[in-house]
Scaffold this motif. Structure first.
Motif, mmCIF file in Angstrom:
data_model
loop_
_atom_site.group_PDB
_atom_site.id
_atom_site.type_symbol
_atom_site.label_atom_id
_atom_site.label_comp_id
_atom_site.label_asym_id
_atom_site.label_seq_id
_atom_site.Cartn_x
_atom_site.Cartn_y
_atom_site.Cartn_z
ATOM 1 N N MET A 1 40.006 52.975 39.489
ATOM 2 C CA MET A 1 41.618 53.075 39.330
ATOM 3 C C MET A 1 42.099 52.431 37.958
ATOM 4 N N LYS A 2 42.835 53.309 37.057
ATOM 5 C CA LYS A 2 43.241 52.581 35.816
ATOM 6 C C LYS A 2 44.028 51.615 36.066
ATOM 7 N N THR A 3 43.857 50.477 35.126
ATOM 8 C CA THR A 3 44.388 49.249 35.450
ATOM 9 C C THR A 3 44.894 48.560 33.916
ATOM 10 N N TYR A 4 46.100 48.063 34.345
ATOM 11 C CA TYR A 4 46.516 47.241 33.314
ATOM 12 C C TYR A 4 46.289 45.575 33.440
ATOM 13 N N LEU A 5 45.504 45.193 32.316
ATOM 14 C CA LEU A 5 45.218 43.732 32.479
ATOM 15 C C LEU A 5 46.218 42.910 31.826
ATOM 16 N N TYR A 6 46.726 41.994 32.582
ATOM 17 C CA TYR A 6 47.864 41.134 32.117
ATOM 18 C C TYR A 6 47.440 39.747 31.972
ATOM 19 N N PHE B 1 35.113 40.978 38.984
ATOM 20 C CA PHE B 1 36.351 41.501 40.082
ATOM 21 C C PHE B 1 36.604 42.858 39.447
ATOM 22 N N ILE B 2 36.804 43.139 38.096
ATOM 23 C CA ILE B 2 36.864 44.530 37.742
ATOM 24 C C ILE B 2 35.708 45.499 38.202
ATOM 25 N N LYS B 3 34.608 45.144 38.020
ATOM 26 C CA LYS B 3 33.400 45.989 38.357
ATOM 27 C C LYS B 3 33.325 46.128 40.001
ATOM 28 N N ASN B 4 33.633 44.979 40.879
ATOM 29 C CA ASN B 4 33.623 45.230 42.453
ATOM 30 C C ASN B 4 34.666 46.033 42.852
ATOM 31 N N HIS B 5 35.771 45.928 42.117
ATOM 32 C CA HIS B 5 36.962 46.760 42.698
ATOM 33 C C HIS B 5 37.060 48.171 42.094
ATOM 34 N N THR C 1 39.123 50.445 36.135
ATOM 35 C CA THR C 1 39.262 50.568 34.579
ATOM 36 C C THR C 1 40.047 50.072 33.719
ATOM 37 N N VAL C 2 39.970 49.197 33.191
ATOM 38 C CA VAL C 2 40.935 48.679 32.271
ATOM 39 C C VAL C 2 41.370 49.504 31.058
#
Length: 201
Positions: A1-6, A34-38, A41-42
């Protein structure tokens, strides 16, 4: 899933001198895992330097405020994930306000990834496990209480120093000096009246 990292830190000094600043929030082993396991995609990293105690980090001119506006207007299409390290990063505002911000994002189709909880929360997760909402509220409350505790400690410490200074003792205030005190003249604080007016407003 496309992700915005805050990522957020309270002050520029915190980011400059601490390895626990903005960079760590993006590049720590925990965040990367966390990003990898879930399977996230940042696509963008959003950074904010400033307090979140009064919700200022959600103002219209901040990265988070703009993110929320773009979600509402459809400029950022959902589904999308907003990811952050822990609820302290999201905000330390009054509990019900931050809870509402969280639920508004969920209602708009945004998934919330919280590294410290090791969970990506969306509408389905909340519908299937109502306990998750209670855990979120608890963490939001903890973030607020921690800020109140730190603020109370700082104010008491500052009051002691001011009392000593008024008695004529030379006291080092360091980073505790409020921004609206810009100097000392004839034993009195020189105040930035324009800044004081803004703070009161």
């Amino acid at each position: 899933m496309k992700t915005y990292l805050y990522n957020r830190v309270s002050s520029g000094k915190q980011n400059k001198f601490s390895k626990d600043g903005l960079t760590r929030q993006s590049e720590s082993a925990e965040v990367l895992e966390f990003i990898k396991n879930h399977k996230l995609t940042v696509v963008k990293t959003m950074q904010y330097v400033g307090s979140s105690f009064t919700g200022k980090n959600f103002d219209n001119d901040t990265v988070m405020g703009k993110f929320v506006d773009q979600i509402k207007s459809g400029k950022i299409p959902v589904p999308i994930c907003l990811c952050f390290e822990n609820w302290d990063r999201f905000g330390r505002d009054v509990e019900w306000k931050n809870t509402k911000r969280f639920l508004d994002l969920i209602s708009a189709g945004v998934s919330i990834g919280v590294v410290s909880m090791d969970i990506v929360i969306d509408q389905k997760v909340l519908a299937e496990n109502s306990n998750i909402l209670q855990l979120v509220v608890n963490d939001i409350q903890r973030a607020r209480k921690e800020s109140e505790r730190k603020s109370g400690f700082s104010k008491r410490n500052l009051l002691v120093k001011v009392t000593r200074a008024k008695k004529g003792e030379r006291v080092y205030f360091g980073g505790q000096s409020p921004r609206w005190i810009i100097g000392v003249r004839d034993g009195e604080f020189v105040r930035d009246e324009a800044m004081i007016a803004d703070i009161k407003r």
